[in-house]
Structure formats: structure tokens, C-alpha cells
Write a protein that holds these residues in place. Structure first.
Motif, short mmCIF file in Angstrom:
data_model
loop_
_atom_site.label_atom_id
_atom_site.label_comp_id
_atom_site.label_asym_id
_atom_site.label_seq_id
_atom_site.Cartn_x
_atom_site.Cartn_y
_atom_site.Cartn_z
N LEU A 12 47.05 73.87 -26.19
CA LEU A 12 48.06 72.83 -26.08
C LEU A 12 47.47 71.54 -25.54
N SER A 13 48.06 70.44 -25.95
CA SER A 13 47.74 69.13 -25.39
C SER A 13 49.01 68.31 -25.45
N GLY A 14 49.38 67.71 -24.34
CA GLY A 14 50.59 66.91 -24.31
C GLY A 14 51.10 66.73 -22.90
N PRO A 15 52.36 66.33 -22.76
CA PRO A 15 52.93 66.12 -21.42
C PRO A 15 52.82 67.40 -20.58
N GLY A 17 54.55 68.78 -18.20
CA GLY A 17 55.74 69.62 -18.03
C GLY A 17 56.01 70.49 -19.25
N ILE A 18 55.84 69.91 -20.42
CA ILE A 18 56.06 70.67 -21.66
C ILE A 18 54.99 71.75 -21.81
N CYS A 19 53.73 71.39 -21.55
CA CYS A 19 52.64 72.37 -21.65
C CYS A 19 52.85 73.52 -20.66
N LYS A 20 53.29 73.20 -19.45
CA LYS A 20 53.53 74.23 -18.43
C LYS A 20 54.63 75.18 -18.89
N LYS A 21 55.70 74.64 -19.45
CA LYS A 21 56.81 75.45 -19.94
C LYS A 21 56.36 76.34 -21.11
N LEU A 22 55.63 75.78 -22.05
CA LEU A 22 55.14 76.56 -23.18
C LEU A 22 54.18 77.66 -22.73
N LYS A 23 53.34 77.34 -21.76
CA LYS A 23 52.41 78.35 -21.26
C LYS A 23 53.18 79.51 -20.62
N ALA A 24 54.24 79.21 -19.90
CA ALA A 24 55.08 80.26 -19.30
C ALA A 24 55.80 81.06 -20.38
N PHE A 50 45.84 87.56 -25.51
CA PHE A 50 46.29 86.29 -26.08
C PHE A 50 46.31 85.28 -24.93
N GLU A 51 45.57 84.21 -25.08
CA GLU A 51 45.47 83.22 -24.00
C GLU A 51 46.06 81.89 -24.42
N VAL A 52 46.70 81.24 -23.48
CA VAL A 52 47.21 79.88 -23.67
C VAL A 52 46.38 78.96 -22.79
N THR A 53 45.75 77.97 -23.41
CA THR A 53 44.96 77.01 -22.65
C THR A 53 45.51 75.61 -22.89
N VAL A 54 45.41 74.79 -21.88
CA VAL A 54 45.86 73.40 -21.97
C VAL A 54 44.62 72.53 -21.88
N VAL A 55 44.47 71.64 -22.86
CA VAL A 55 43.33 70.72 -22.86
C VAL A 55 43.81 69.32 -22.50
N ASP A 56 42.88 68.51 -22.04
CA ASP A 56 43.24 67.17 -21.53
C ASP A 56 43.67 66.20 -22.61
N SER A 57 43.09 66.33 -23.80
CA SER A 57 43.32 65.33 -24.83
C SER A 57 43.41 66.00 -26.20
N PRO A 58 44.19 65.41 -27.11
CA PRO A 58 44.23 65.96 -28.47
C PRO A 58 42.84 66.05 -29.11
N SER A 59 41.93 65.18 -28.71
CA SER A 59 40.58 65.21 -29.27
C SER A 59 39.82 66.47 -28.83
N ASP A 60 40.32 67.15 -27.79
CA ASP A 60 39.70 68.40 -27.33
C ASP A 60 40.18 69.62 -28.13
N LEU A 61 41.17 69.42 -29.00
CA LEU A 61 41.66 70.51 -29.84
C LEU A 61 40.71 70.71 -31.01
N PRO A 62 40.59 71.93 -31.51
CA PRO A 62 39.73 72.14 -32.68
C PRO A 62 40.32 71.46 -33.91
#
Length: 158
Positions: A12-15, A17-24, A50-62
Motif C-alpha cells: 500500500l501507498s497513500g494516506p 490513516g487509510i493504509c492503517k485501516k486497510l492493514k488492519a 500473507f503480509e501487508v506492507t506500507v511503502v512511503d511513495s507510489p514509486s516504491d510500488l512494483p
């Protein structure tokens, strides 16, 4: 898209609060706990969670790997199809792109008798096949996944 892409994890990459909620939500006790516990089996990696990771920037996504595939749309000839679901067996008879018969037959997937399952599937197929003058092709589906070397890795019918 988790199922469509056979995802083994979620990035995930984004706000925050949203990333935290999605990870939960994508935890074993979250709203998508079924996906979290099922996808390692679906992917053929039952020992890798199955792991959920949050990256700092969309450019860090594959990079995206979409490769749309055009599938055949011609159902000429006489074709019989079946789908083994969790509560029924669906069968369809098609002749030259026209559906002649479609039926759902109730099926108790929890019955422990293999003969019951064999007969239920065979009877449903024979009844629908009787609507065709001949059979040129048979196609089937069931929930589950097949590995690259043609091994069954997961099935959630039974």
C-alpha cells in the motif's frame, strides 16, 4: 483483485490513516481474514503468511504486470460444461453458440461418501448432455488453484 491476481501479499501507498485501516482489515482477525488465511494456500505457499506492507511513495510500488489475454468466444459444435460449487453443480449444454439447457443441481459437499459425489456429478452431466445430439467438448471448473507444474495447491469446496 486479490483473488484475480492470486496475491501473496498487499503493498500500500497513500494516506497513513487509510493504509492503517486497510492493514488492519487485511489481518487474520480483520474484515478480510478469510483472504489472509486462504491466499497462502491459493498461491501454493502455505508456510508463507500473507503480509501487508506500507511503502512511503507510489514509486516504491512494483511496476504493474497487466497482460490482458483475449480468450476464444466461439462455442461452435456441441459443448457440455460443468461447475462444481459449494452448494450445487451447474451444467450447461451449448450447440453452435446457443445455450440449449442450463441447470443447477443441489449438492451436499459435506457428504463423506465419494460414491455420492461421483454419482451426483455424473448424473448432472448426463442429464444435461442428453439435450445434445453429440458432445464435441467438455469443460469444467471448481474452486481451487493449480500450480505451474499442474499440481493441485488448494481447493475450498470440501
Amino acid at each position: 483483485m486479490i483473488w484475480q491476481r492470486s496475491a501473496s501479499g498487499l503493498m500500500l501507498s497513500g494516506p497513513a490513516g487509510i493504509c492503517k485501516k486497510l492493514k488492519a482489515d487485511y489481518s487474520e482477525s480483520g474484515a478480510y481474514g478469510f483472504e489472509v488465511t486462504s491466499m497462502p494456500n491459493v498461491c501454493g505457499t502455505p508456510d508463507t503468511p500473507f503480509e501487508v506492507t506500507v511503502v512511503d511513495s507510489p514509486s516504491d510500488l512494483p511496476p504493474a504486470k497487466d497482460t490482458p489475454q483475449v480468450c476464444g468466444k466461439d462455442a461452435s459444435g456441441c459443448r457440455l460444461a460443468f461447475d462444481l460449487g459449494k452448494s450445487d453443480i451447474k451444467t450447461v449444454a451449448v450447440k453452435d453458440n446457443v445455450v440449449l439447457d442450463s441447470k443447477e443441481t443441489e449438492w451436499d459437499v459435506t457428504d463423506p461418501d465419494p460414491e455420492y459425489h461421483y454419482n451426483a456429478i455424473l448424473d448432472a452431466m448426463k442429464e444435461t448432455a442428453a439435450k445434445l445430439p453429440k458432445i464435441d467438448a467438455i469443460g469444467g471448473s471448481a474452486t481451487g488453484t493449480i500450480s505451474a507444474d499442474n499440481g493441485a495447491t488448494w481447493c475450498d469446496i470440501f
